[in-house]
Motif scaffolding. Structure first.
Motif, PDB file in Angstrom:
ATOM      1  N   ALA A 476      55.902  21.289  -8.289  1.00  0.00           N
ATOM      2  CA  ALA A 476      57.235  20.693  -8.199  1.00  0.00           C
ATOM      3  C   ALA A 476      58.189  21.636  -7.484  1.00  0.00           C
ATOM      4  O   ALA A 476      57.942  22.842  -7.386  1.00  0.00           O
ATOM      5  N   VAL A 477      59.311  21.074  -6.983  1.00  0.00           N
ATOM      6  CA  VAL A 477      60.317  21.871  -6.282  1.00  0.00           C
ATOM      7  C   VAL A 477      61.199  22.587  -7.303  1.00  0.00           C
ATOM      8  O   VAL A 477      61.669  21.975  -8.279  1.00  0.00           O
ATOM      9  N   LEU A 478      61.422  23.874  -7.098  1.00  0.00           N
ATOM     10  CA  LEU A 478      62.288  24.663  -7.978  1.00  0.00           C
ATOM     11  C   LEU A 478      63.751  24.532  -7.563  1.00  0.00           C
ATOM     12  O   LEU A 478      64.618  24.207  -8.367  1.00  0.00           O
ATOM     13  N   ASP A 479      64.053  24.775  -6.286  1.00  0.00           N
ATOM     14  CA  ASP A 479      65.413  24.673  -5.771  1.00  0.00           C
ATOM     15  C   ASP A 479      65.365  24.625  -4.248  1.00  0.00           C
ATOM     16  O   ASP A 479      64.280  24.605  -3.651  1.00  0.00           O
ATOM     17  N   TYR A 480      66.548  24.616  -3.622  1.00  0.00           N
ATOM     18  CA  TYR A 480      66.654  24.503  -2.169  1.00  0.00           C
ATOM     19  C   TYR A 480      67.603  25.565  -1.633  1.00  0.00           C
ATOM     20  O   TYR A 480      68.616  25.887  -2.270  1.00  0.00           O
ATOM     21  N   TYR A 481      67.278  26.074  -0.445  1.00  0.00           N
ATOM     22  CA  TYR A 481      68.186  26.955   0.278  1.00  0.00           C
ATOM     23  C   TYR A 481      68.546  26.258   1.583  1.00  0.00           C
ATOM     24  O   TYR A 481      67.657  25.852   2.347  1.00  0.00           O
ATOM     25  N   VAL A 482      69.852  26.106   1.817  1.00  0.00           N
ATOM     26  CA  VAL A 482      70.331  25.412   3.006  1.00  0.00           C
ATOM     27  C   VAL A 482      71.057  26.431   3.880  1.00  0.00           C
ATOM     28  O   VAL A 482      72.182  26.841   3.582  1.00  0.00           O
ATOM     29  N   PHE A 483      70.389  26.856   4.971  1.00  0.00           N
ATOM     30  CA  PHE A 483      70.935  27.895   5.831  1.00  0.00           C
ATOM     31  C   PHE A 483      71.521  27.288   7.106  1.00  0.00           C
ATOM     32  O   PHE A 483      70.858  26.484   7.774  1.00  0.00           O
ATOM     33  N   PRO A 484      72.739  27.686   7.496  1.00  0.00           N
ATOM     34  CA  PRO A 484      73.271  27.270   8.801  1.00  0.00           C
ATOM     35  C   PRO A 484      72.638  28.099   9.904  1.00  0.00           C
ATOM     36  O   PRO A 484      71.968  29.112   9.654  1.00  0.00           O
ATOM     37  N   LYS A 485      72.846  27.687  11.148  1.00  0.00           N
ATOM     38  CA  LYS A 485      72.220  28.339  12.297  1.00  0.00           C
ATOM     39  C   LYS A 485      72.522  29.841  12.351  1.00  0.00           C
ATOM     40  O   LYS A 485      71.654  30.654  12.688  1.00  0.00           O
ATOM     41  N   LEU A 486      73.726  30.255  11.993  1.00  0.00           N
ATOM     42  CA  LEU A 486      74.126  31.661  12.115  1.00  0.00           C
ATOM     43  C   LEU A 486      73.319  32.574  11.204  1.00  0.00           C
ATOM     44  O   LEU A 486      73.296  33.783  11.414  1.00  0.00           O
ATOM     45  N   GLN A 487      72.663  32.041  10.179  1.00  0.00           N
ATOM     46  CA  GLN A 487      71.917  32.862   9.233  1.00  0.00           C
ATOM     47  C   GLN A 487      70.429  32.932   9.556  1.00  0.00           C
ATOM     48  O   GLN A 487      69.649  33.419   8.746  1.00  0.00           O
ATOM     49  N   LEU A 488      70.012  32.470  10.740  1.00  0.00           N
ATOM     50  CA  LEU A 488      68.592  32.342  11.045  1.00  0.00           C
ATOM     51  C   LEU A 488      68.089  33.379  12.033  1.00  0.00           C
ATOM     52  O   LEU A 488      67.154  33.137  12.771  1.00  0.00           O
ATOM     53  N   SER A 489      68.729  34.532  12.082  1.00  0.00           N
ATOM     54  CA  SER A 489      68.343  35.541  13.069  1.00  0.00           C
ATOM     55  C   SER A 489      67.134  36.361  12.622  1.00  0.00           C
ATOM     56  O   SER A 489      66.419  36.907  13.443  1.00  0.00           O
ATOM     57  N   ARG A 490      66.879  36.471  11.319  1.00  0.00           N
ATOM     58  CA  ARG A 490      65.755  37.269  10.820  1.00  0.00           C
ATOM     59  C   ARG A 490      64.449  36.495  10.962  1.00  0.00           C
ATOM     60  O   ARG A 490      64.383  35.303  10.683  1.00  0.00           O
ATOM     61  N   PRO A 491      63.348  37.176  11.375  1.00  0.00           N
ATOM     62  CA  PRO A 491      62.081  36.462  11.564  1.00  0.00           C
ATOM     63  C   PRO A 491      61.473  35.984  10.254  1.00  0.00           C
ATOM     64  O   PRO A 491      60.800  34.963  10.213  1.00  0.00           O
ATOM     65  N   SER A 492      61.688  36.738   9.139  1.00  0.00           N
ATOM     66  CA  SER A 492      61.173  36.327   7.837  1.00  0.00           C
ATOM     67  C   SER A 492      61.840  37.161   6.753  1.00  0.00           C
ATOM     68  O   SER A 492      62.359  38.255   7.010  1.00  0.00           O
ATOM     69  N   PHE A 493      61.815  36.641   5.549  1.00  0.00           N
ATOM     70  CA  PHE A 493      62.325  37.389   4.403  1.00  0.00           C
ATOM     71  C   PHE A 493      61.744  36.779   3.138  1.00  0.00           C
ATOM     72  O   PHE A 493      61.251  35.642   3.136  1.00  0.00           O
ATOM     73  N   ALA A 494      61.779  37.550   2.049  1.00  0.00           N
ATOM     74  CA  ALA A 494      61.221  37.107   0.780  1.00  0.00           C
ATOM     75  C   ALA A 494      62.330  36.944  -0.246  1.00  0.00           C
ATOM     76  O   ALA A 494      63.309  37.703  -0.262  1.00  0.00           O
ATOM     77  N   LEU A 495      62.179  35.934  -1.097  1.00  0.00           N
ATOM     78  CA  LEU A 495      63.136  35.668  -2.162  1.00  0.00           C
ATOM     79  C   LEU A 495      62.437  35.826  -3.510  1.00  0.00           C
ATOM     80  O   LEU A 495      61.233  35.616  -3.636  1.00  0.00           O
ATOM     81  N   SER A 496      63.221  36.199  -4.504  1.00  0.00           N
ATOM     82  CA  SER A 496      62.735  36.282  -5.872  1.00  0.00           C
ATOM     83  C   SER A 496      63.595  35.370  -6.740  1.00  0.00           C
ATOM     84  O   SER A 496      64.395  34.584  -6.223  1.00  0.00           O
ATOM     85  N   TYR A 497      63.469  35.500  -8.085  1.00  0.00           N
ATOM     86  CA  TYR A 497      64.310  34.686  -8.949  1.00  0.00           C
ATOM     87  C   TYR A 497      65.776  35.095  -8.835  1.00  0.00           C
ATOM     88  O   TYR A 497      66.675  34.258  -8.875  1.00  0.00           O
ATOM     89  N   LYS A 498      66.009  36.389  -8.695  1.00  0.00           N
ATOM     90  CA  LYS A 498      67.370  36.894  -8.560  1.00  0.00           C
ATOM     91  C   LYS A 498      67.485  37.590  -7.207  1.00  0.00           C
ATOM     92  O   LYS A 498      66.768  38.542  -6.924  1.00  0.00           O
ATOM     93  N   ASN A 499      68.439  37.117  -6.389  1.00  0.00           N
ATOM     94  CA  ASN A 499      68.601  37.641  -5.040  1.00  0.00           C
ATOM     95  C   ASN A 499      70.034  38.076  -4.805  1.00  0.00           C
ATOM     96  O   ASN A 499      70.938  37.770  -5.600  1.00  0.00           O
ATOM     97  N   ASP A 500      70.254  38.773  -3.708  1.00  0.00           N
ATOM     98  CA  ASP A 500      71.613  39.164  -3.338  1.00  0.00           C
ATOM     99  C   ASP A 500      72.453  37.924  -3.066  1.00  0.00           C
ATOM    100  O   ASP A 500      71.925  36.860  -2.715  1.00  0.00           O
ATOM    101  N   LEU A 501      73.744  38.099  -3.171  1.00  0.00           N
ATOM    102  CA  LEU A 501      74.649  36.979  -2.954  1.00  0.00           C
ATOM    103  C   LEU A 501      74.539  36.426  -1.535  1.00  0.00           C
ATOM    104  O   LEU A 501      74.763  35.236  -1.313  1.00  0.00           O
TER     105      LEU A 501
END
Length: 527
Positions: A476-501
């Protein structure tokens, strides 16, 4: 006396009414000065004045061969205007039959003329000795002229080809860029050097010839290194290109390296001094095709080699062995042998074994890796779980896209799917969907942690990137991240349960708010 001026006016009016609006079609390749645009236009203008035509539009194909319609945008435009009824003329004036085209099939030339005549537009060949009046004798003359025009192109092509062959057999370059590691040397008809040509420069004397000489030492060493990486280190073209790009090297054209570029260097005999011509052919508008090696035009040892012939021969042997390895039965036998030797089959040990093709080659020929393993009697629960999870993620992404389309459309917006993972909302907002699987990692101290890897990889970033995170178990889906174009410069990154703001500010429990916003009238109207 009073009636004479009136008669004159009526006569002038009748003449004016007889003036026919016409378009002129001009085409010039690089054949003869008699076919220059100005000469064609002069003859057509005189013909128009003598026969009651007024030229209202001009179509020009400059520097275009007449052997095919492809590339002749002016003629295409003319035919389109005539067919759709957008032409403001009822006649087309052409210098002669050859300017209309030197099609290798004379019926093709006749067909394009028929298209015009069917639409009520006549064609006039202004420099021909016959009138295009559809009489039997005119039809015969046109057919002869069309065949002659096509035959002229065939004879010209044969003469040019023979001339190029003679140049190559004499040891000179037939044309094209020198490529990395070489430079073009201009020599006179006696073989005396006149200087090195810079990129973009061409010879100005017809009898001069072009030879090749070694280029800058750094380029020569780079070519030798490519052969060394392939022959001695057993790196494939993809790996070599990746390494050169990582080190900041560029091609002769200043571009990034690609596996095709590497393969071209490794198989090019010019690096051992051989001059080769006619490996492929594309004569008279036909599709490019390969030529049998026995028909190549070659001059061995035509210029200085920059790669050792023994190294070059070994590279070609590796290519030959690789071709044999790509027999499907042989590929399966190699994979079975690897399994019997190591007791397992993974991407890593397939990649390290130089006796068999790469993992990507197996996927290309056999599709799903798990199905491939089953063909040799091998079963791996971890691989099977990975394949199952991947299919589940793809199905979830498909459902997300269908939900988005229905929701936006039901709220008054427009939306359509434009690729496997992207939709276009309101004809302006591009939204790409991705689904991240949950996995458990382990650090150096043995501690376990939950992670979701996000790969926003694309050449043209979408306006919105939606990433759904799957809950543990990937059901099942846990949650969603909705990123605008300006936030897509990094090639990849990892998320955990608690992340930076900086990441969690884009986190949502559902996509309802996003879809509702896209469906509202203010967004649709661009307010």
């Amino acid at each position: 006396m009073a009636g004479r001026p009136t008669d004159t006016c009526l006569a002038d009016s009748e003449v004016a009414q007889k003036v026919t609006p016409a378009a002129q079609y001009l085409r010039m390749s690089t054949e003869h000065q008699q076919y220059s645009i100005s000469n064609q236009a002069r003859v057509i203008k005189r013909y128009a004045e003598e026969n009651g035509f007024e030229i209202v539009k001009t179509y020009e194909d400059l520097g275009k061969s007449g052997v095919q319609l492809s590339g002749r945008e002016a003629l295409k435009s003319l035919l389109t205007d005539v067919e759709i009824g957008a032409a403001n003329f009822t006649a087309i004036l052409v210098y002669d039959v050859s300017r209309w085209g030197r099609f290798q099939d004379a019926d093709e030339s006749a067909y394009y003329e028929y298209i015009c005549r069917r639409s009520g537009t006549s064609i006039h060949y202004c420099a021909e000795q016959f009138s295009n009046d559809c009489t039997p004798i005119t039809t015969i003359m046109k057919s002869i002229k069309r065949v002659m025009a096509g035959e002229y192109s065939r004879e010209l092509s044969a003469r040019v080809f023979m001339g190029q062959c003679r140049i190559v057999e004499e040891g000179y370059r037939g044309g094209g860029t020198p490529g990395i590691g070489y430079r073009r040397l201009l020599v006179d008809q006696n073989g005396q050097a006149k200087g090195v040509l810079l990129p973009g420069q061409h010879k100005s004397v017809h009898k001069d010839r072009i030879s090749l000489i070694p280029g800058p030492d750094d380029e020569v060493q780079l070519v030798r290194r490519i052969f060394d990486l392939f022959v001695n280190d057993r790196l494939n073209e993809y790996q070599i290109a990746r390494r050169l790009n990582k080190e900041g090297h560029v091609t002769a054209r200043g571009l990034h390296w690609h596996n095709v570029t590497i393969r071209h260097i490794l198989q090019n005999e010019k690096y051992i001094g051989h001059n080769i011509y006619h490996k492929t052919t594309k004569k008279l508008g036909k599709k490019r095709s390969s030529v049998e090696p026995q028909k190549w035009i070659r001059a061995d040892n035509a210029f200085e080699a920059i790669v050792d012939p023994a190294t070059f021969s070994e590279a070609q042997l590796l290519f030959d062995l690789r071709k044999k390895r790509f027999d499907k039965e042989v590929m399966l036998q190699g994979l079975a042998r690897l399994y019997s030797e190591q007791g397992k089959i993974t991407y890593e040990n397939i990649h390290k074994d130089k006796r068999i093709p790469s993992p990507s080659s197996y996927q290309h020929y056999f599709g799903n890796m798990f199905d491939l393993y089953k063909q040799i009697g091998f079963s791996n629960k971890r691989i099977q779980a990975t394949v199952t999870t991947r299919k589940r993620l793809e199905a979830r992404r498909s459902r997300l896209i269908q939900e988005a389309l229905r929701y936006i459309q039901s709220h008054g917006g427009t939306a359509s799917q434009i690729s496997a993972n992207t939709i276009l909302a309101n004809s302006s907002v591009k939204i790409q969907f991705n689904v991240s699987a949950h996995y458990v990692g382990e650090n150096a101290h043995g501690s376990r942690y939950d992670r979701w890897r996000i790969w926003p990889r694309f050449r043209n970033p979408p306006d919105i990137f939606v990433n759904a995170r799957m809950a543990p178990g990937n059901e099942a889906v846990l949650d969603y991240y909705v990123f605008p174009k300006l936030q897509l410069s990094r090639p990849s990154f990892a998320l955990s349960y608690k992340n930076d703001l900086q990441w969690d500010v884009f986190r949502y429990s559902s996509l309802t708010r996003l879809y509702g916003l896209l469906g509202c009238s203010d967004v649709r109207d661009g307010k």
